[in-house]
Design an enzyme around this catalytic site. Structure first.
Site, mmCIF file in Angstrom:
data_model
loop_
_atom_site.group_PDB
_atom_site.id
_atom_site.type_symbol
_atom_site.label_atom_id
_atom_site.label_comp_id
_atom_site.label_asym_id
_atom_site.label_seq_id
_atom_site.Cartn_x
_atom_site.Cartn_y
_atom_site.Cartn_z
ATOM 1 N N TYR A 226 1.968 -8.119 6.383
ATOM 2 C CA TYR A 226 2.749 -9.147 5.688
ATOM 3 C C TYR A 226 2.039 -10.470 5.943
ATOM 4 C CZ TYR A 226 6.424 -5.625 5.122
ATOM 5 O OH TYR A 226 7.140 -4.500 4.778
HETATM 6 P P1 FDA Z 1 -5.426 -5.764 -1.359
HETATM 7 O O1 FDA Z 1 -6.317 -5.043 -2.266
HETATM 8 O O2 FDA Z 1 -4.925 -7.107 -1.800
HETATM 9 O O3 FDA Z 1 -6.108 -5.841 0.075
HETATM 10 C C1 FDA Z 1 -5.477 -6.393 1.210
HETATM 11 C C2 FDA Z 1 -6.545 -6.792 2.242
HETATM 12 O O4 FDA Z 1 -7.312 -5.666 2.623
HETATM 13 C C3 FDA Z 1 -7.540 -7.812 1.706
HETATM 14 O O5 FDA Z 1 -7.988 -8.639 2.757
HETATM 15 C C4 FDA Z 1 -8.675 -6.944 1.220
HETATM 16 O O6 FDA Z 1 -9.917 -7.629 1.167
HETATM 17 C C5 FDA Z 1 -8.684 -5.836 2.253
HETATM 18 N N1 FDA Z 1 -9.160 -4.572 1.691
HETATM 19 C C6 FDA Z 1 -8.660 -3.935 0.615
HETATM 20 N N2 FDA Z 1 -9.326 -2.804 0.398
HETATM 21 C C7 FDA Z 1 -10.278 -2.713 1.342
HETATM 22 C C8 FDA Z 1 -11.293 -1.757 1.621
HETATM 23 N N3 FDA Z 1 -11.461 -0.674 0.860
HETATM 24 N N4 FDA Z 1 -12.106 -1.972 2.676
HETATM 25 C C9 FDA Z 1 -11.968 -3.077 3.455
HETATM 26 N N5 FDA Z 1 -11.010 -4.013 3.225
HETATM 27 C C10 FDA Z 1 -10.170 -3.835 2.178
HETATM 28 N N6 FDA Z 1 3.533 -2.746 3.917
HETATM 29 C C11 FDA Z 1 4.104 -1.791 4.707
HETATM 30 O O7 FDA Z 1 3.639 -1.559 5.826
HETATM 31 N N7 FDA Z 1 5.154 -1.048 4.248
HETATM 32 C C12 FDA Z 1 5.683 -1.236 3.008
HETATM 33 O O8 FDA Z 1 6.630 -0.554 2.619
HETATM 34 C C13 FDA Z 1 5.102 -2.248 2.182
HETATM 35 N N8 FDA Z 1 5.599 -2.499 0.926
HETATM 36 C C14 FDA Z 1 5.030 -3.486 0.154
HETATM 37 C C15 FDA Z 1 5.559 -3.766 -1.124
HETATM 38 C C16 FDA Z 1 5.011 -4.772 -1.897
HETATM 39 C C17 FDA Z 1 5.605 -5.046 -3.269
HETATM 40 C C18 FDA Z 1 3.931 -5.535 -1.402
HETATM 41 C C19 FDA Z 1 3.347 -6.662 -2.216
HETATM 42 C C20 FDA Z 1 3.396 -5.274 -0.153
HETATM 43 C C21 FDA Z 1 3.953 -4.254 0.637
HETATM 44 N N9 FDA Z 1 3.438 -3.976 1.909
HETATM 45 C C22 FDA Z 1 4.021 -3.000 2.671
HETATM 46 C C23 FDA Z 1 2.305 -4.761 2.424
HETATM 47 C C24 FDA Z 1 0.979 -4.046 2.156
HETATM 48 O O9 FDA Z 1 0.834 -2.995 3.089
HETATM 49 C C25 FDA Z 1 -0.197 -5.031 2.312
HETATM 50 O O10 FDA Z 1 -0.044 -6.110 1.433
HETATM 51 C C26 FDA Z 1 -1.544 -4.333 2.088
HETATM 52 O O11 FDA Z 1 -2.573 -5.096 2.652
HETATM 53 C C27 FDA Z 1 -1.821 -4.121 0.616
HETATM 54 O O12 FDA Z 1 -2.983 -3.355 0.434
HETATM 55 P P2 FDA Z 1 -3.718 -3.411 -0.989
HETATM 56 O O13 FDA Z 1 -4.903 -2.566 -0.930
HETATM 57 O O14 FDA Z 1 -2.709 -3.184 -2.063
HETATM 58 O O15 FDA Z 1 -4.092 -4.969 -1.058
#
Ligand code: FDA
Length: 532
Positions: free
Chosen positions: A473
């Site tokens: 978060y």
């Molecule tokens: P995104 O692509 O934006 O990446 C997030 C970060 O990780 C960035 O710094 C990115 O550069 C890095 N990153 C991404 N992919 C990478 C890779 N392959 N290698 C290295 N770095 C990488 N959390 C939780 O624990 N339980 C929950 O139930 C929820 N529910 C939830 C609902 C909603 C609507 C949101 C917006 C968020 C959550 N979250 C959550 C939080 C979520 O776990 C957190 O935002 C994650 O970082 C999202 O990962 P993404 O890949 O979607 O994000």
């Protein structure tokens, strides 16, 4: 002479600006040429590169953005979005970014709370993992390889296709990306029984700052430790994770019961704090608090107890009678279903088919600000009444508190097992969130001020020294790296100890070993500093 004396530094400054401006424009063009060239060399189609000249650039950029606030704050647009279909294209992006000093952001699901996967203050490109999202399940060994561009919904769907009694423990929202989520922990409705997503990672494929591809063995145990909760971006690009799946009963039970202030919500919430982390670990009762309209049209507080029990309703009811009779749960409140249907239930889908889990479009893309806290002592009734006041403020119409219980297996895992440190001693985590619409965005500062005031008010009831926070978060209010220039350990410590406690030092040490030039960086990436 006096005049030229005062003009000289100005002329020099102007010349510097002109030269650096020209050279940065030069760098950008060279960077794009470099990408095209590298793609040609590896026989890759350059249609995996989107620049602002491409008609679909904006739609690709916006496609997975969850927090429109971060997108609207962005000072720069990416020079290019690269959507690799194989690893050589990631290596090409790393090579060219490094050569021309362009920051490289990785995006998997785009759900970062502060938009750090798709925004930057300096010239940057995005490696968007959307096309690398294959999932292979081994039902003999109960393991899965999942590429980081997959969403949680795609992972859950694919597991359920293969087996009715295998599952994975991770978050609730199906459009969250595996890449970011697993890298920061990953809490979900089975975490009291099975822990976090990052607890179940048993191997990974990662591309480091030199473009080298590693698995667990070749990256070594230090780096493998760091990528299981130490946050995305700091250590490399994770292409895929291998995880251990968990065995679940064929039938689980869910309920979602709301109590208002007239229905004794204050006392029930107070009592929940003595039960939630201690009750049977097959049961997770999450609590959502909102200001709602009561049946007589007045504002009241709605406390929704949203729960998953890993077993049949007839086993659940005696547990609730004995440990939490104050809620008054009855059989009619409960529904039995297979685990995969509970994913739809918690994501708020009504009667959609399971195929909805394959839809990657963010369900709730909106403007929002979130924060988190950890609670180690129950909040007294007066504190709860203070929370109700905040929720009832007119500006807090779209505000919510989520209380996520800990305990169970979370208590049994050591704080240093992986970088995610929030284990024994926590009753629950609080997630605060306030959201608003595009129309209200001119007034965004008022909503942000509201959540900051609330955060100050809550200081007396939550963890201290450090005031812990959940990395997933992400909250830039709790501190960030200098945007330009060198990252300092002292500055990073401000946010680092809140997210990682004492594991922060080991993360810094590992970063210094694997990425000493700080190629992988953002406002909250681990700084490379030698501490010992
Ligand atoms: P995104 O692509 O934006 O990446 C997030 C970060 O990780 C960035 O710094 C990115 O550069 C890095 N990153 C991404 N992919 C990478 C890779 N392959 N290698 C290295 N770095 C990488 N959390 C939780 O624990 N339980 C929950 O139930 C929820 N529910 C939830 C609902 C909603 C609507 C949101 C917006 C968020 C959550 N979250 C959550 C939080 C979520 O776990 C957190 O935002 C994650 O970082 C999202 O990962 P993404 O890949 O979607 O994000």
């Amino acid at each position: 002479m006096q005049i030229s004396g005062s003009l000289f530094p100005f002329t020099l400054f102007l010349a510097f600006i002109l030269i650096s401006g020209a050279s940065s424009a030069h760098n950008k063009n060279d960077f794009l040429e470099c990408l095209n060239l590298q793609f040609q060399k590896s026989n890759s189609e350059s249609d995996s590169i989107y620049t602002p000249q491409n008609a679909s650039y904006s739609s690709v950029l916006q496609s997975s953005i969850q927090n429109l606030r971060s997108a609207s704050n962005s000072r720069q647009r990416p020079l290019a979005i690269i959507t690799p279909e194989h690893e050589s294209q990631i290596q090409a992006a790393i090579y060219c970014s490094k050569k021309y000093g362009i920051q490289l952001n990785v995006r998997s699901g785009g759900h970062d709370y502060e938009g750090l996967s798709y925004t930057s203050h300096t010239p940057f490109c995005i490696v968007d993992m959307r096309n690398l999202r294959s999932i292979s399940i081994d039902t003999e060994k109960n393991t899965a390889w999942v590429q980081t561009g997959a969403t949680l919904g795609e992972l859950y769907y694919t597991i359920a296709e293969k087996s009715k009694t295998l599952a994975f423990t991770a978050g609730v929202c199906p459009t969250v990306g595996v890449g970011g989520h697993f890298s920061g922990g990953g809490y979900g409705m089975m975490s009291r029984k099975h822990g976090f997503a990052a607890d179940h990672i048993i191997d990974a494929k990662l591309i480091d700052a030199n473009g080298q591809i590693h698995d667990r063995e070749s990256m070594g145990e230090d780096l493998f430790w760091a990528i299981r909760g130490g946050g995305g971006t700091s250590f490399g690009i994770v292409v895929s994770f291998k995880v251990k799946l968990i065995v679940i009963p064929a039938t689980v039970t869910v309920f979602n019961v709301t109590r208002t202030l007239d229905q004794n919500a204050t006392q029930i919430v107070y009592r929940w704090q003595y039960v939630a982390d201690k009750i049977d670990e097959n049961l997770l009762i999450r609590l959502f608090l909102r200001s709602i309209n009561s049946s007589n049209g007045k504002r009241t507080i709605g406390a929704s107890f949203t729960s998953l029990y890993l077993g049949p309703v007839d086993d659940l009811l005696p547990i609730m009678q004995e440990k939490f009779p104050e809620l008054g749960l009855v059989k009619e409140d409960c529904t039995e279903m297979p685990w995969i249907e509970s994913i739809l239930f918690f994501a708020g889908y009504q009667s959609e088919s399971l195929d909805v889990l394959l839809d990657r479009t963010p369900v709730l893309a909106t403007y929002f600000k979130g924060k988190s806290d950890y609670v180690k002592q129950p909040i007294p009734v007066n504190g709860l009444k203070g929370i109700w006041k905040f929720l009832n403020e007119e500006d807090a119409n779209r505000a919510e508190f989520e209380f996520s219980p800990y305990g169970g297996i979370i208590d049994d895992i050591s704080e240093s097992e992986i970088p995610f440190p929030h284990r024994s001693g926590n009753i629950f985590m609080i997630h605060y969130v306030v959201s608003w619409s595009e129309k209200e965005n001119a007034d965004s500062q008022r909503h942000i001020n509201w959540i900051r005031r609330l955060y100050s008010f809550m200081a007396r009831y939550v963890s201290k020294s450090p005031r812990e926070a959940y990395f997933n978060y992400r909250d830039l209010d709790i501190g960030m790296n200098k945007i330009e220039g060198n990252t300092s350990y002292k500055q990073a410590s401000v946010w680092g100890f809140k997210y990682f406690k004492n594991n922060f030092r080991r993360l810094v040490h590992i970063k210094n070993k694997v990425d000493p030039t700080n190629f992988f960086r953002n406002e909250q990436s681990i700084p490379p500093v030698s501490l010992w």
